[in-house]
Every structure is written in C-alpha cells, then in structure tokens.
Design a protein around this motif. Structure first.
Motif, mmCIF file in Angstrom:
data_model
loop_
_atom_site.group_PDB
_atom_site.id
_atom_site.type_symbol
_atom_site.label_atom_id
_atom_site.label_comp_id
_atom_site.label_asym_id
_atom_site.label_seq_id
_atom_site.Cartn_x
_atom_site.Cartn_y
_atom_site.Cartn_z
ATOM 1 N N LEU A 51 -1.897 0.927 -1.721
ATOM 2 C CA LEU A 51 -2.373 0.823 -0.344
ATOM 3 C C LEU A 51 -1.730 -0.382 0.353
ATOM 4 C CD1 LEU A 51 -4.422 1.709 1.869
ATOM 5 C CD2 LEU A 51 -6.113 0.246 0.743
ATOM 6 N N ILE A 52 -1.330 -0.186 1.622
ATOM 7 C CA ILE A 52 -0.742 -1.272 2.418
ATOM 8 C C ILE A 52 -1.565 -1.468 3.679
ATOM 9 C CG2 ILE A 52 1.335 -2.123 3.561
ATOM 10 C CD1 ILE A 52 2.919 -0.043 1.982
ATOM 11 N N PHE A 53 -1.931 -2.713 3.942
ATOM 12 C CA PHE A 53 -2.537 -3.084 5.219
ATOM 13 C C PHE A 53 -1.397 -3.598 6.096
ATOM 14 C CE2 PHE A 53 -5.861 -3.341 2.105
ATOM 15 C CZ PHE A 53 -6.923 -2.708 2.733
ATOM 16 N N LEU A 54 -1.096 -2.866 7.143
ATOM 17 C CA LEU A 54 0.152 -3.088 7.863
ATOM 18 C C LEU A 54 -0.077 -3.345 9.347
ATOM 19 C CD1 LEU A 54 3.252 -3.063 7.570
ATOM 20 C CD2 LEU A 54 3.191 -0.583 7.858
ATOM 21 N N ASP A 55 0.268 -4.546 9.776
ATOM 22 C CA ASP A 55 0.243 -4.866 11.205
ATOM 23 C C ASP A 55 1.376 -4.100 11.894
ATOM 24 O OD1 ASP A 55 -0.394 -6.116 13.619
ATOM 25 O OD2 ASP A 55 0.991 -7.767 13.224
ATOM 26 N N ILE A 56 1.135 -3.672 13.112
ATOM 27 C CA ILE A 56 2.154 -2.880 13.810
ATOM 28 C C ILE A 56 3.147 -3.759 14.560
ATOM 29 C CG2 ILE A 56 2.540 -1.224 15.677
ATOM 30 C CD1 ILE A 56 0.045 0.235 14.809
ATOM 31 N N ASN A 57 2.644 -4.731 15.318
ATOM 32 C CA ASN A 57 3.521 -5.539 16.169
ATOM 33 C C ASN A 57 4.062 -6.745 15.418
ATOM 34 O OD1 ASN A 57 3.383 -4.373 19.028
ATOM 35 N ND2 ASN A 57 1.257 -4.373 18.363
ATOM 36 N N MET A 58 5.271 -6.599 14.867
ATOM 37 C CA MET A 58 5.939 -7.688 14.163
ATOM 38 C C MET A 58 7.402 -7.730 14.596
ATOM 39 S SD MET A 58 4.374 -7.520 10.285
ATOM 40 C CE MET A 58 4.609 -5.749 10.104
ATOM 41 N N PRO A 59 8.021 -8.900 14.582
ATOM 42 C CA PRO A 59 9.421 -9.010 15.021
ATOM 43 C C PRO A 59 10.391 -8.358 14.038
ATOM 44 C CG PRO A 59 8.642 -11.091 14.123
ATOM 45 C CD PRO A 59 7.444 -10.192 14.204
ATOM 46 N N ASN A 60 11.583 -8.059 14.525
ATOM 47 C CA ASN A 60 12.686 -7.476 13.744
ATOM 48 C C ASN A 60 12.406 -6.036 13.323
ATOM 49 O OD1 ASN A 60 14.157 -9.917 13.861
ATOM 50 N ND2 ASN A 60 12.985 -10.740 12.141
ATOM 51 N N LEU A 61 11.416 -5.836 12.466
ATOM 52 C CA LEU A 61 11.054 -4.488 12.035
ATOM 53 C C LEU A 61 9.558 -4.338 12.210
ATOM 54 C CD1 LEU A 61 12.098 -1.840 10.583
ATOM 55 C CD2 LEU A 61 11.343 -2.917 8.446
ATOM 56 N N THR A 62 9.115 -3.391 13.051
ATOM 57 C CA THR A 62 7.681 -3.233 13.291
ATOM 58 C C THR A 62 7.022 -2.506 12.125
ATOM 59 O OG1 THR A 62 7.801 -1.058 14.366
ATOM 60 C CG2 THR A 62 8.182 -3.003 15.754
ATOM 61 N N GLY A 63 5.705 -2.604 12.079
ATOM 62 C CA GLY A 63 4.973 -1.901 11.036
ATOM 63 C C GLY A 63 5.139 -0.399 11.135
ATOM 64 N N MET A 64 5.203 0.128 12.352
ATOM 65 C CA MET A 64 5.382 1.569 12.533
ATOM 66 C C MET A 64 6.756 2.009 12.030
ATOM 67 S SD MET A 64 3.525 4.061 13.556
ATOM 68 C CE MET A 64 2.288 3.238 14.571
ATOM 69 N N GLU A 65 7.770 1.197 12.287
ATOM 70 C CA GLU A 65 9.120 1.518 11.804
ATOM 71 C C GLU A 65 9.176 1.482 10.274
ATOM 72 O OE1 GLU A 65 11.688 -0.239 15.616
ATOM 73 O OE2 GLU A 65 11.161 -1.541 13.933
ATOM 74 N N LEU A 66 8.484 0.514 9.683
ATOM 75 C CA LEU A 66 8.419 0.448 8.223
ATOM 76 C C LEU A 66 7.727 1.685 7.662
ATOM 77 C CD1 LEU A 66 8.674 -0.904 5.466
ATOM 78 C CD2 LEU A 66 6.606 -2.216 5.998
ATOM 79 N N ALA A 67 6.645 2.105 8.295
ATOM 80 C CA ALA A 67 5.920 3.295 7.842
ATOM 81 C C ALA A 67 6.810 4.530 7.882
ATOM 82 C CB ALA A 67 4.679 3.512 8.697
ATOM 83 N N ARG A 68 7.625 4.650 8.927
ATOM 84 C CA ARG A 68 8.532 5.799 9.021
ATOM 85 C C ARG A 68 9.581 5.757 7.915
ATOM 86 N NH1 ARG A 68 8.828 4.403 14.670
ATOM 87 N NH2 ARG A 68 7.288 5.564 15.875
ATOM 88 N N LEU A 69 10.087 4.565 7.618
ATOM 89 C CA LEU A 69 11.071 4.417 6.543
ATOM 90 C C LEU A 69 10.476 4.826 5.199
ATOM 91 C CD1 LEU A 69 12.775 1.012 7.475
ATOM 92 C CD2 LEU A 69 13.824 3.289 7.543
ATOM 93 N N LEU A 70 9.252 4.413 4.947
ATOM 94 C CA LEU A 70 8.587 4.773 3.690
ATOM 95 C C LEU A 70 8.369 6.277 3.606
ATOM 96 C CD1 LEU A 70 5.896 1.941 3.445
ATOM 97 C CD2 LEU A 70 8.036 2.114 2.173
ATOM 98 N N GLN A 71 8.027 6.884 4.722
ATOM 99 C CA GLN A 71 7.787 8.318 4.769
ATOM 100 C C GLN A 71 9.055 9.101 4.444
ATOM 101 O OE1 GLN A 71 6.716 10.160 8.626
ATOM 102 N NE2 GLN A 71 4.844 10.810 7.626
ATOM 103 N N GLU A 72 10.202 8.552 4.827
ATOM 104 C CA GLU A 72 11.476 9.244 4.626
ATOM 105 C C GLU A 72 12.036 9.066 3.227
ATOM 106 O OE1 GLU A 72 13.942 7.568 7.601
ATOM 107 O OE2 GLU A 72 12.897 8.541 9.277
ATOM 108 N N GLN A 73 11.564 8.078 2.501
ATOM 109 C CA GLN A 73 12.142 7.761 1.202
ATOM 110 C C GLN A 73 11.347 8.398 0.075
ATOM 111 O OE1 GLN A 73 13.148 3.675 0.541
ATOM 112 N NE2 GLN A 73 13.759 3.337 2.648
ATOM 113 N N SER A 74 12.060 9.164 -0.748
ATOM 114 C CA SER A 74 11.437 9.846 -1.879
ATOM 115 C C SER A 74 10.900 8.844 -2.881
ATOM 116 C CB SER A 74 12.471 10.744 -2.559
ATOM 117 O OG SER A 74 11.962 11.304 -3.743
ATOM 118 N N GLY A 75 9.686 9.137 -3.391
ATOM 119 C CA GLY A 75 9.119 8.318 -4.456
ATOM 120 C C GLY A 75 8.322 7.128 -3.969
ATOM 121 N N ILE A 76 8.368 6.823 -2.662
ATOM 122 C CA ILE A 76 7.602 5.703 -2.136
ATOM 123 C C ILE A 76 6.475 6.281 -1.271
ATOM 124 C CG2 ILE A 76 7.657 3.575 -0.794
ATOM 125 C CD1 ILE A 76 10.564 3.280 -1.442
#
Length: 242
Positions: A51-76
């Motif tokens: 489980l990840i507690f993820l803030d959305i508004n962060m510099p460089n890479l937002t929490g929403m962008e990180l969530a999308r990356l995780l969704q696209e990567q197999s096994g994560i």
C-alpha cells in the motif's frame, strides 16, 4: 494480514501525520517514507509495498503521474490511497484504480476507513491467489464463491483485466473470471507449458497455431508479443522452426 506501506508527501507535517497514523494501525507497517515521487519509484521497486499513501501535488513528478507509471508497469501492483488538499482530483484518482482518496486535513477515523478498505481488498486478492497446483495437470481457480477445477490442457490463454483475470478455455468451454493478478497466477503455472508474452497475456505454448515476428495466433485470436518478452520468446520459437 499486515500491509507493508510507503508514505510519500513533500509536506513534512503531512508526511509525519501519515507516519503517525500508520504506527497507530495494527494491520499497517511503515517500511519507508520519502518527500518526492521520483525517489518513491525507486523505493517501490526495492520494497515491493502492499500500500502507498501518495500525495498528488509534488514537484517534478506528481503523485498522479507516478500512479499511472505503476499502472503501466508489469509486476508492480501496490494499492494506492491518495492524500491531497484538492478535491477535484477525486475522479482522476479512481481512473488509476486508487483504493481511496483522503482530503487534507483528514482525521484518523477517515484514515482507518480507507485503510480498512485496502486491507479487505488485499485479503480478497490473497484468498483468490491460493490456486492449488497438483502434478502440473490441473489447477483450482476461485470463481465467485466456488473453486473450479481446470485442466491445464484446456487452457488456451489467460488475459489480465485489472484486478481480475479471464481464463480462456478450449471450445466449447466458457471463459472463467477470477479475482487474482496475472502475476500470481503465472507463478502457479508450469513454465514448460505456459509463457508470459505480454503484460496482459499468458499463453499455452501448445495452443499456439501460428507465429510471426511480433505476434502469435491461437486459432483466430492474435496476441502481440510485448517488447520485454521478445527475447525469451525467440529462444523458444527458434527451437520450433530450426
């Protein structure tokens, strides 16, 4: 069941609050925390949290962008609870399959409600992943409230559908839908008979009816070979056509 957690927030006070709430919750264990999504990506790969507690508004890479990356990567596939001060992100959060959405400032009661939902989902997935494999001849797959015995020779291919998989069987048998991850099911299947060809597909090698450079056919169904699986697939197909 204990859920391993990672907390990510660029606000020190907000991060400390999540850490405190995690420590107060018996079924949660904080394995690490950080203040940016770029570092979080590395920690997620290393720690494999539930489980990840993820803030959305962060510099460089937002929490929403990180969530999308995780969704696209197999096994994560960790579960995500978003924490943010802006309620207009709620709908977008559910698009990346977030468990829940906590609007700052949130109380421990709200935190507990969200984490209890994550625990329930994890327990359901864990139960469904207890697939019994006996002598590589058949498996039992949980479908709704029953364990269905499935002969390996009847499986044509398996398709990932978010938290579910659809097991496609040879005609006239109908497909089966089970609450289990593709990765968990892959671990229960004999590698001599089944192969992951795509982040969304596992195929029965003996059911393949035609092959090309970038795809295979199982009867009339075409399945693309994912980039990361091409080399392994080529090793197998070279043995077939040489």
């Amino acid at each position: 069941m204990i859920l391993k957690c990672i907390a990510v927030d660029d606000e020190p006070l907000a991060l400390k609050l999540v850490e405190t709430f995690i420590d107060q919750t018996p079924f949660l264990e904080l394995v690490c925390s950080c203040d940016n999504a770029v570092e979080a990506m590395s920690l997620i790969r290393e720690q494999q949290p539930d489980l990840i507690f993820l803030d959305i508004n962060m510099p460089n890479l937002t929490g929403m962008e990180l969530a999308r990356l995780l969704q696209e990567q197999s096994g994560i596939t960790p579960k995500i609870i978003f924490t943010t001060a802006y309620n207009h992100y709620a709908i977008e959060g559910y698009r990346v399959n977030a468990v829940d959405y906590l609007l700052k400032p949130f109380s421990y009661e709200e935190f507990l409600r969200a984490t209890s939902k994550a625990l329930q989902l994890s327990e359901e997935t864990s139960t469904a992943s207890q697939v019994i494999n006996t002598d590589d001849e058949f498996i039992f797959i949980k479908v709704e409230y029953q364990w269905i015995r499935v002969s390996l020779k009847d499986i044509s291919y398996i398709e990932s559908l978010k938290d579910y998989v659809r097991v496609h069987l040879t005609s006239p048998l109908k497909p089966l839908l089970s609450l289990i991850s593709l990765k968990a099911l892959e671990e229960k299947l004999p590698s001599s008979k089944f192969m992951r060809l795509h982040r969304s597909f596992i195929v029965s090698l003996e059911k393949i009816t035609a092959i090309s450079k970038n795809s295979i056919l199982i009867n009339k169904t075409e399945i693309t070979v994912g980039e990361q699986y091409k080399e392994t697939f080529k090793v197998i197909t070279d043995k077939w056509i040489k």
